[in-house]
Design an enzyme around this catalytic site. Structure first.
Site, PDB file in Angstrom:
ATOM      1  N   ASP A   6       0.859  -1.182   0.000  1.00 41.55           N
ATOM      2  CA  ASP A   6       0.000   0.000   0.000  1.00 41.55           C
ATOM      3  C   ASP A   6       0.900   1.238   0.000  1.00 41.55           C
ATOM      4  O   ASP A   6       1.514   1.560   1.014  1.00 41.55           O
ATOM      5  CB  ASP A   6      -0.908  -0.018   1.227  1.00 41.55           C
ATOM      6  CG  ASP A   6      -1.740   1.250   1.372  1.00 41.55           C
ATOM      7  OD1 ASP A   6      -1.998   1.901   0.343  1.00 41.55           O
ATOM      8  OD2 ASP A   6      -2.119   1.577   2.522  1.00 41.55           O
ATOM      9  N   ILE A   7       0.966   1.939  -1.147  1.00 41.41           N
ATOM     10  CA  ILE A   7       1.805   3.134  -1.286  1.00 41.41           C
ATOM     11  C   ILE A   7       0.933   4.345  -1.004  1.00 41.41           C
ATOM     12  O   ILE A   7       0.119   4.758  -1.820  1.00 41.41           O
ATOM     13  CB  ILE A   7       2.418   3.216  -2.697  1.00 41.41           C
ATOM     14  CG1 ILE A   7       3.182   1.922  -3.019  1.00 41.41           C
ATOM     15  CG2 ILE A   7       3.352   4.425  -2.805  1.00 41.41           C
ATOM     16  CD1 ILE A   7       3.698   1.840  -4.454  1.00 41.41           C
ATOM     17  N   GLY A   8       1.089   4.914   0.201  1.00 36.34           N
ATOM     18  CA  GLY A   8       0.245   6.014   0.622  1.00 36.34           C
ATOM     19  C   GLY A   8       0.871   7.369   0.397  1.00 36.34           C
ATOM     20  O   GLY A   8       1.919   7.495  -0.256  1.00 36.34           O
ATOM     21  N   ASN A   9       0.249   8.396   0.968  1.00 42.74           N
ATOM     22  CA  ASN A   9       0.732   9.768   0.787  1.00 42.74           C
ATOM     23  C   ASN A   9       2.042  10.033   1.515  1.00 42.74           C
ATOM     24  O   ASN A   9       2.880  10.800   1.040  1.00 42.74           O
ATOM     25  CB  ASN A   9      -0.332  10.754   1.296  1.00 42.74           C
ATOM     26  CG  ASN A   9      -1.570  10.764   0.421  1.00 42.74           C
ATOM     27  OD1 ASN A   9      -1.473  10.927  -0.789  1.00 42.74           O
ATOM     28  ND2 ASN A   9      -2.724  10.578   1.029  1.00 42.74           N
ATOM     29  N   SER A  10       2.219   9.417   2.673  1.00 37.88           N
ATOM     30  CA  SER A  10       3.392   9.726   3.492  1.00 37.88           C
ATOM     31  C   SER A  10       4.313   8.551   3.736  1.00 37.88           C
ATOM     32  O   SER A  10       5.453   8.736   4.165  1.00 37.88           O
ATOM     33  CB  SER A  10       2.947  10.299   4.850  1.00 37.88           C
ATOM     34  OG  SER A  10       2.080   9.394   5.515  1.00 37.88           O
ATOM     35  N   TYR A  87     -19.621   5.368  -6.976  1.00 38.76           N
ATOM     36  CA  TYR A  87     -18.898   6.642  -7.046  1.00 38.76           C
ATOM     37  C   TYR A  87     -18.974   7.192  -8.463  1.00 38.76           C
ATOM     38  O   TYR A  87     -18.744   6.473  -9.438  1.00 38.76           O
ATOM     39  CB  TYR A  87     -17.449   6.419  -6.638  1.00 38.76           C
ATOM     40  CG  TYR A  87     -16.742   7.626  -6.056  1.00 38.76           C
ATOM     41  CD1 TYR A  87     -17.185   8.215  -4.882  1.00 38.76           C
ATOM     42  CD2 TYR A  87     -15.604   8.157  -6.666  1.00 38.76           C
ATOM     43  CE1 TYR A  87     -16.534   9.299  -4.333  1.00 38.76           C
ATOM     44  CE2 TYR A  87     -14.937   9.245  -6.123  1.00 38.76           C
ATOM     45  CZ  TYR A  87     -15.405   9.815  -4.954  1.00 38.76           C
ATOM     46  OH  TYR A  87     -14.746  10.886  -4.410  1.00 38.76           O
ATOM     47  N   GLY A  94      -9.480   7.234  -4.581  1.00 39.62           N
ATOM     48  CA  GLY A  94      -8.264   6.637  -4.046  1.00 39.62           C
ATOM     49  C   GLY A  94      -8.480   5.163  -3.739  1.00 39.62           C
ATOM     50  O   GLY A  94      -9.492   4.798  -3.125  1.00 39.62           O
ATOM     51  N   ASP A  96      -7.165   3.387  -1.573  1.00 38.16           N
ATOM     52  CA  ASP A  96      -7.213   3.155  -0.125  1.00 38.16           C
ATOM     53  C   ASP A  96      -8.635   3.302   0.404  1.00 38.16           C
ATOM     54  O   ASP A  96      -9.059   2.552   1.303  1.00 38.16           O
ATOM     55  CB  ASP A  96      -6.257   4.096   0.608  1.00 38.16           C
ATOM     56  CG  ASP A  96      -6.470   5.563   0.264  1.00 38.16           C
ATOM     57  OD1 ASP A  96      -7.016   5.869  -0.817  1.00 38.16           O
ATOM     58  OD2 ASP A  96      -6.082   6.425   1.082  1.00 38.16           O
ATOM     59  N   ARG A  97      -9.393   4.245  -0.132  1.00 36.94           N
ATOM     60  CA  ARG A  97     -10.773   4.430   0.324  1.00 36.94           C
ATOM     61  C   ARG A  97     -11.640   3.226  -0.042  1.00 36.94           C
ATOM     62  O   ARG A  97     -12.410   2.730   0.787  1.00 36.94           O
ATOM     63  CB  ARG A  97     -11.364   5.711  -0.274  1.00 36.94           C
ATOM     64  CG  ARG A  97     -10.713   6.984   0.229  1.00 36.94           C
ATOM     65  CD  ARG A  97     -11.237   8.213  -0.522  1.00 36.94           C
ATOM     66  NE  ARG A  97     -12.670   8.419  -0.297  1.00 36.94           N
ATOM     67  CZ  ARG A  97     -13.413   9.250  -1.012  1.00 36.94           C
ATOM     68  NH1 ARG A  97     -12.870   9.929  -2.022  1.00 36.94           N
ATOM     69  NH2 ARG A  97     -14.697   9.405  -0.739  1.00 36.94           N
TER      70      ARG A  97
END
Length: 243
Positions: A6-10, A87, A94, A96-97
């Site tokens: 999981d490549i997230g924002n931070s 959606y 995203g 992740d959502r």
């Protein structure tokens, strides 16, 4: 065994799963090849992988994993998932959502879920009748603290407060409680409005800052910091079955 990236924002999270259980979890500052390969070396039984990214970097990681002989699924707007998706702009959603929504329905066994993810941004997403309906995005806790410091000349940069207080008795306490209580009232408002309208709504908290709000907001039913990992694993298993 599966590898979940999981490549997230931070930061980047990588997990090895066996069935529904997490065997190992690592967090990295960036999706470095050496870090990912070290996990594979430690768990040679891994055969499948899913890579999800809120920005860029997924394909590079996927190429490395394919070179290691893994069957790799890169999460995209067209990836089949075990819940519906209403959606309006799925290409901007995203991963992740959506993964957290999948994880929430699996965790609770309910088709009606409200997922609050306390990450870099705070997302509040709704699933009803097993269909992702969308939600809201607002600045995360850390972002709110940084904004008060960066956009004023004298306010210090603060951090989350463990202890809840209605009012701060110093400037630092006023900032700490202002941000934390503000987030609390915001989320309580979402929960109150939606639980009034939707019967048997399960509320799930996740994300790195969820620990600060589980006790502050009393009507939380579930808390799982790794809900996105759980959801990505479920999506990988779902796609393996339909191949």
């Amino acid at each position: 065994m599966n590898l979940i990236v999981d490549i997230g924002n931070s930061r980047v999270k990588a997990a090895v799963t066996d069935g529904d259980g997490v065997v190992a979890m690592r967090a990295f500052a960036s999706p470095a090849e050496s870090d990912i390969c070290a996990m594979l070396d430690a768990y040679p039984a891994v055969g499948r992988c899913i890579v999800a990214s809120t920005g860029v970097g997924a394909e590079g990681v996927a190429d490395v994993l394919r070179a290691r002989g893994l069957r790799v699924l890169v999460m995209s707007p067209s990836t089949p998932v075990p819940i519906g998706n209403a959606y309006r702009t799925p290409e901007t959603l995203g991963p992740d959502r959506l993964a957290a929504a999948v994880g929430a329905t699996a965790l609770t066994g309910s088709g009606n879920c409200l997922i609050v993810d306390f990450g870099t941004a705070i997302t509040v997403d709704l699933v009803t009748d097993g269909v992702f309906r969308g939600g809201n995005i607002s600045p995360g806790v850390g972002m709110r603290f940084r904004a008060l410091h960066d956009y004023t000349s004298r306010l210090p940069e603060c951090s989350p407060a463990e202890v809840a207080s209605a009012l701060g008795s110093s400037t630092r306490e006023a900032i700490e409680q202002g941000v934390m209580q503000g987030v609390m009232y915001e989320i309580e408002g979402h929960i109150a409005r939606l639980t009034e309208k939707i019967k048997d709504l399960s509320v799930i908290f996740t994300g790195g800052d969820a620990k600060y709000f589980v006790k502050r907001i009393k009507n939380t039913i579930f808390a799982n910091r790794e809900l996105v990992i759980c959801g990505l694993n479920r999506i990988l298993e779902y796609n393996a079955k339909i191949e």
